[in-house]
Structure formats: C-alpha cells, structure tokens
Design a protein around this motif. Structure first.
Motif, PDB file in Angstrom:
ATOM      1  N   PRO A  33      51.585  39.178  35.479  1.00 21.67           N
ATOM      2  CA  PRO A  33      50.813  38.372  36.434  1.00 21.67           C
ATOM      3  C   PRO A  33      51.336  38.551  37.848  1.00 21.67           C
ATOM      4  O   PRO A  33      52.556  38.571  38.078  1.00 21.67           O
ATOM      5  CB  PRO A  33      51.043  36.940  35.940  1.00 21.67           C
ATOM      6  CG  PRO A  33      51.324  37.091  34.475  1.00 21.67           C
ATOM      7  CD  PRO A  33      52.099  38.368  34.354  1.00 21.67           C
ATOM      8  N   PHE A  44      38.543  38.078  34.352  1.00 23.39           N
ATOM      9  CA  PHE A  44      38.772  37.225  35.515  1.00 23.39           C
ATOM     10  C   PHE A  44      37.797  36.048  35.484  1.00 23.39           C
ATOM     11  O   PHE A  44      36.645  36.183  35.055  1.00 23.39           O
ATOM     12  CB  PHE A  44      38.582  38.011  36.813  1.00 23.39           C
ATOM     13  CG  PHE A  44      39.664  39.031  37.066  1.00 23.39           C
ATOM     14  CD1 PHE A  44      40.869  38.661  37.642  1.00 23.39           C
ATOM     15  CD2 PHE A  44      39.476  40.352  36.696  1.00 23.39           C
ATOM     16  CE1 PHE A  44      41.868  39.597  37.860  1.00 23.39           C
ATOM     17  CE2 PHE A  44      40.468  41.298  36.905  1.00 23.39           C
ATOM     18  CZ  PHE A  44      41.667  40.920  37.489  1.00 23.39           C
ATOM     19  N   ALA A  96      43.124  43.627  40.358  1.00 29.18           N
ATOM     20  CA  ALA A  96      43.138  42.274  40.928  1.00 29.18           C
ATOM     21  C   ALA A  96      41.773  41.894  41.474  1.00 29.18           C
ATOM     22  O   ALA A  96      40.981  42.739  41.905  1.00 29.18           O
ATOM     23  CB  ALA A  96      44.190  42.169  42.026  1.00 29.18           C
ATOM     24  N   TYR A  97      41.524  40.597  41.449  1.00 29.35           N
ATOM     25  CA  TYR A  97      40.322  39.969  42.022  1.00 29.35           C
ATOM     26  C   TYR A  97      40.746  39.371  43.350  1.00 29.35           C
ATOM     27  O   TYR A  97      41.674  38.573  43.408  1.00 29.35           O
ATOM     28  CB  TYR A  97      39.826  38.912  41.043  1.00 29.35           C
ATOM     29  CG  TYR A  97      38.611  38.113  41.439  1.00 29.35           C
ATOM     30  CD1 TYR A  97      37.636  38.598  42.305  1.00 29.35           C
ATOM     31  CD2 TYR A  97      38.409  36.840  40.888  1.00 29.35           C
ATOM     32  CE1 TYR A  97      36.518  37.860  42.623  1.00 29.35           C
ATOM     33  CE2 TYR A  97      37.285  36.085  41.194  1.00 29.35           C
ATOM     34  CZ  TYR A  97      36.338  36.593  42.064  1.00 29.35           C
ATOM     35  OH  TYR A  97      35.227  35.853  42.376  1.00 29.35           O
ATOM     36  N   VAL A 109      40.691  43.304  30.637  1.00 33.79           N
ATOM     37  CA  VAL A 109      41.185  42.240  31.513  1.00 33.79           C
ATOM     38  C   VAL A 109      40.002  41.386  31.965  1.00 33.79           C
ATOM     39  O   VAL A 109      38.953  41.910  32.364  1.00 33.79           O
ATOM     40  CB  VAL A 109      41.916  42.820  32.733  1.00 33.79           C
ATOM     41  CG1 VAL A 109      42.367  41.699  33.679  1.00 33.79           C
ATOM     42  CG2 VAL A 109      43.120  43.637  32.288  1.00 33.79           C
ATOM     43  N   GLU A 154      46.505  31.112  35.740  1.00 35.46           N
ATOM     44  CA  GLU A 154      45.576  30.677  36.785  1.00 35.46           C
ATOM     45  C   GLU A 154      46.303  30.421  38.097  1.00 35.46           C
ATOM     46  O   GLU A 154      47.478  30.059  38.122  1.00 35.46           O
ATOM     47  CB  GLU A 154      44.860  29.383  36.376  1.00 35.46           C
ATOM     48  CG  GLU A 154      43.687  29.576  35.461  1.00 35.46           C
ATOM     49  CD  GLU A 154      42.917  28.300  35.242  1.00 35.46           C
ATOM     50  OE1 GLU A 154      41.767  28.403  34.789  1.00 35.46           O
ATOM     51  OE2 GLU A 154      43.458  27.202  35.525  1.00 35.46           O
ATOM     52  N   CYS A 188      43.096  34.856  35.309  1.00 35.68           N
ATOM     53  CA  CYS A 188      43.185  36.244  34.848  1.00 35.68           C
ATOM     54  C   CYS A 188      43.798  36.247  33.451  1.00 35.68           C
ATOM     55  O   CYS A 188      44.816  35.584  33.207  1.00 35.68           O
ATOM     56  CB  CYS A 188      44.034  37.069  35.814  1.00 35.68           C
ATOM     57  SG  CYS A 188      44.224  38.795  35.326  1.00 35.68           S
ATOM     58  N   THR A 218      34.746  41.388  33.372  1.00 31.76           N
ATOM     59  CA  THR A 218      35.870  42.056  32.714  1.00 31.76           C
ATOM     60  C   THR A 218      35.973  43.499  33.196  1.00 31.76           C
ATOM     61  O   THR A 218      35.010  44.058  33.748  1.00 31.76           O
ATOM     62  CB  THR A 218      35.697  42.050  31.184  1.00 31.76           C
ATOM     63  OG1 THR A 218      34.490  42.747  30.852  1.00 31.76           O
ATOM     64  CG2 THR A 218      35.636  40.638  30.638  1.00 31.76           C
ATOM     65  N   TYR A 234      46.965  34.376  29.433  1.00 37.13           N
ATOM     66  CA  TYR A 234      46.115  33.957  30.548  1.00 37.13           C
ATOM     67  C   TYR A 234      46.937  33.156  31.554  1.00 37.13           C
ATOM     68  O   TYR A 234      47.880  32.462  31.193  1.00 37.13           O
ATOM     69  CB  TYR A 234      44.975  33.096  30.002  1.00 37.13           C
ATOM     70  CG  TYR A 234      44.029  32.519  31.030  1.00 37.13           C
ATOM     71  CD1 TYR A 234      43.063  33.299  31.636  1.00 37.13           C
ATOM     72  CD2 TYR A 234      44.099  31.173  31.376  1.00 37.13           C
ATOM     73  CE1 TYR A 234      42.179  32.760  32.565  1.00 37.13           C
ATOM     74  CE2 TYR A 234      43.221  30.621  32.304  1.00 37.13           C
ATOM     75  CZ  TYR A 234      42.263  31.428  32.891  1.00 37.13           C
ATOM     76  OH  TYR A 234      41.403  30.882  33.802  1.00 37.13           O
ATOM     77  N   GLY A 275      45.957  39.056  39.988  1.00 36.43           N
ATOM     78  CA  GLY A 275      45.729  40.111  39.008  1.00 36.43           C
ATOM     79  C   GLY A 275      46.957  40.477  38.210  1.00 36.43           C
ATOM     80  O   GLY A 275      47.869  39.661  38.040  1.00 36.43           O
ATOM     81  N   LEU A 327      36.721  43.525  43.274  1.00 38.86           N
ATOM     82  CA  LEU A 327      37.724  43.923  42.293  1.00 38.86           C
ATOM     83  C   LEU A 327      38.390  45.195  42.785  1.00 38.86           C
ATOM     84  O   LEU A 327      37.721  46.186  43.109  1.00 38.86           O
ATOM     85  CB  LEU A 327      37.078  44.177  40.928  1.00 38.86           C
ATOM     86  CG  LEU A 327      38.058  44.578  39.819  1.00 38.86           C
ATOM     87  CD1 LEU A 327      38.793  43.350  39.312  1.00 38.86           C
ATOM     88  CD2 LEU A 327      37.329  45.263  38.664  1.00 38.86           C
TER      89      LEU A 327
END
Length: 411
Positions: free
Chosen positions: A170, A149, A103-104, A147, A68, A133, A158, A66, A83, A111
């Motif tokens: 990442p 978010f 990716a967000y 995955v 951030e 993520c 997800t 994970y 993402g 998304l």
C-alpha cells in the motif's frame, strides 16, 4: 589456540544473528519521504515542487487484502494518489508513475499504471472522500493480480497488474501544500454471494455528507474542528413521515468537546452550519443541553449528553397521534422504546421545492420531540419547511463518533 578460534566463531555467530535481525526489522519498516505521520494521519511536508510518498511496512495478503485513505484536506492542488508499489519504490515519485506500480489519482480521477501518463478511470476525489484499494485473491491469473479501486465504498474499476500480491505494498503519494489524509491499513471488506468484495456501508441512507465518514451505522467527524465553520454534517436521504417518524444516535466517542447536534432540517441545509443555527431547522445540542431553533442562540432545554448516551428526535403529527398503550397523555415523562409504539395520523406537508429566491415555504405545524436514553426531554411546535423535515446531524470537534439508527421503530 582452539579456544581462541572457538571464541572468534562465537563472536561471528552473534554478529550474524544481529545482522539477520536488523535486516528483518528493516524489511517490515514503513518508508516515507516529505511526509509527517501522526497516528493514522499523513500530511505533506514538501514545498510542492517535490513528491512526498508513503509505503506501508507490509504487502497486501489474504488476511489483509484492502486498505483505505480518507482525504482530510486537499491542500492547494489535491494531488493525492492511492495505490500499490514495490517495497523499495522511489519515494520521490507518485505511486503509479514507475514500473510495477499502480495508483488512482484524486486530482484528475486517472489511473496511472507504471507510467507518468494516466488514463481516464473514475471521478475526481475531494475532501471527505474515501479512496480504497484492494486485490481479488480469487482472480490471480498468469502471474498477474487484479487490483480494485473504490470511492466511498463503491467500486470504481479494476486493472490487471503483473506480479503477485506479496510484491504489492500500500502506498500514498502527495504533491502540494496542505494535503492531509487519514490512513486505514486494516479496512475490512464484506463478501457478497457472487464473490465480489463490497464495503459494508449505509451511505445510501444519507443524501448529504460533509466532513463525515460513514462506516456501516458509525459516523465519524473528519473535519478540522478549529472554528464554528468546521461543521461536519450528515443529512438523511428521506424526510421523516408517518411511517418513519423518529430516529436515534448513540454517542460512542464524545471527542474533544462533544459538539454533537441532533435534529431536523430543511432539504439542502447549509453544510457549514450546525443543525438549529439556521432557518428551517431545530436541534438538541449535546454539549450544553440547549435547543436551537433557527438561531445561533439556544434556549435551556434538557440535560447535557455524554459518551454512551442515546439521543433521539421525532415528530408528533397533528392528527390522531396515539401510543400502542392507548395513552396519549401530554405528560413529557413517558418513555419511548423502539418497536413499542406506532403512529396513526395524516401528514400535512408542502411537497413543492423551495423557491429560487430562498424564501422558506412552510406547511402545517407539528410537534417535534427529543429524547435522551429513552425518555422525552421536551417538545417544541414547529412549522414544517417545504419538502419536509430531514434527520440532520452535526459534529464539530476532533474525535467525535456516533452510531445512528434511522429506523429504530421498524420491525
């Protein structure tokens, strides 16, 4: 002749070893374009016509599943994407636009899953928000990875993507002037009994957060720290009352100037004003030891506070205030230790909302007191604003970090 051949074989062997080492070094080298990295901060360096992209040096794994990104500045358009992408992803494309990437996107909450057309996914993200993520290692199925978010520690949703975690790196994308984020590739997760990954956060204790990041009980200043309007503000969700009448903070990092203020403020206090500067607030400021009460001019009050010091703020309510020891002396030198005293009294407050015209409605007067390292620094009689006095903390210089306990007397 044999010696010459042996010599050339030795040289070829050394060259091959060097090539292997160089390839290995490249394999674990971060890649970015049209971005500047300064420590953990990534900032966009393009002209807004071109995408900037960052790809981390290592993929997600069992030991690091994970990461951030905290939005420091949304810039002109806030086109920030967070993402996962393949290792050699094209750096002139936003994460999520090309195949095998997802990716967000902060600007529209959509998304993007291997396509330049996004699908509605979650809320938009702004300055101060954290986008996370990660992957569910327990949910690998049919060669696909789940995955996840998050926004500010709460799950957004997800998506299943093809491939294994070893192929997912990442990534952060940006696409407009002024965009800046703080990257945390070692962000940690907590595990709940149902097996879901959850960020251990105390954000539900805070009603308002502006340019402040919460990680458990740790609060970090995320603002620019360049002027008096760059205030980071944290206000508790609940006001102080007779059962919870005191709270504390510990200065874990004084930052550049230790512009840290601890106090009480009315509900919906201005986010760009230090506690104590505007009406309906009172605060003890660490950098100069002054008390500010509804004014930008402070009064000499107590000692300055530094890294490692514990500052506290509480209310002595107007009727039947006693200590466990039975000592109700007005001497301001008594010590205040957690779990050693209780308050038995009545609270007089006006529960009505503030008037729409902004006029402050006041309730009964109470005695607000401040402490430093367990000893009372001083007190001030203050009228309670409508709705009550909410624990409110301000920070204003780069690097400031504090640890807050909103309930030190419980238990």
């Amino acid at each position: 002749m044999d010696d010459i051949n042996l010599h050339y074989r030795f040289l070829n062997w050394r060259r091959r070893i060097r090539e292997i080492r160089e390839v290995g070094a490249v394999r674990y080298r971060e890649r970015f374009k049209r971005m500047l990295r300064d420590g953990d901060v990534l900032s966009y360096q393009g002209n807004s016509d071109e995408v900037g992209c960052y790809v981390a040096p290592r993929p997600l794994s069992k030991g690091n599943c994970y990461f951030e990104v905290t939005i420091v500045d949304t810039g002109v358009r806030g086109m920030i994407a967070v993402g996962l992408v393949p290792q050699y992803y094209k750096l002139d494309h936003q994460p999520g636009w090309l195949p095998h990437s997802v990716a967000y996107h902060a600007d529209d909450g959509k998304l993007y899953n291997g396509n330049t057309v996004g699908q509605q996914f979650g809320p938009k993200c702004n300055r101060g928000d954290r986008i996370g993520c990660g992957i569910y290692l327990e949910s690998l199925e049919d060669g696909r990875t789940t995955v996840l978010f998050t926004k500010n520690g709460k799950e957004v949703g997800t998506v299943l993507v093809p491939g294994s975690p070893e192929a997912l790196y990442p990534a952060v994308g940006m696409h407009s002037l002024g965009e800046e984020v703080q990257l945390d590739l070692q962000a940690e997760w907590g595990m709940e009994e149902d097996g879901l990954m959850m960020v251990d956060s105390h954000e539900d204790e805070w009603g308002r957060l502006h340019d402040v990041r919460v990680t458990g009980t740790l609060l970090e200043y995320m603002g620019k720290g360049k002027s008096i309007v760059d205030v980071g503000l944290a206000q508790s969700r609940l006001p102080l009352n007779t059962r919870c009448h005191y709270y504390e903070l510990e200065i874990t990092d004084a930052g550049e100037k230790c512009y840290i203020a601890l106090g009480l403020a009315r509900r919906n206090y201005p986010k760009n004003r230090h506690p104590g500067w505007s009406r309906g607030s009172i605060a003890y400021h660490a950098d100069d030891g002054k008390l500010f009460q509804g004014s930008g001019v402070g009064d000499a009050f107590g000692p300055r506070c530094f890294e490692g010091d514990v500052m506290g703020c509480g209310i002595m309510f107007p009727r039947d205030y006693i200590l466990d020891s039975g000592n109700d002396s007005d001497d301001g030198d008594f010590e205040v230790w957690p779990k050693q005293r209780r308050v038995q009294n009545e609270l007089y407050m006006n529960d009505e909302d503030e008037e729409e015209d902004g006029e402050e409605q006041e309730g009964s007067k109470v005695m607000v007191f401040f402490t430093r390292n367990g000893k009372v620094v001083g007190r001030r009689e203050v009228a309670v604003p409508a709705g009550g006095f909410y624990p409110t903390i301000g920070m204003m210089s780069t690097g400031e970090k504090i640890r807050v306990d909103l309930h030190p007397l419980s238990g």
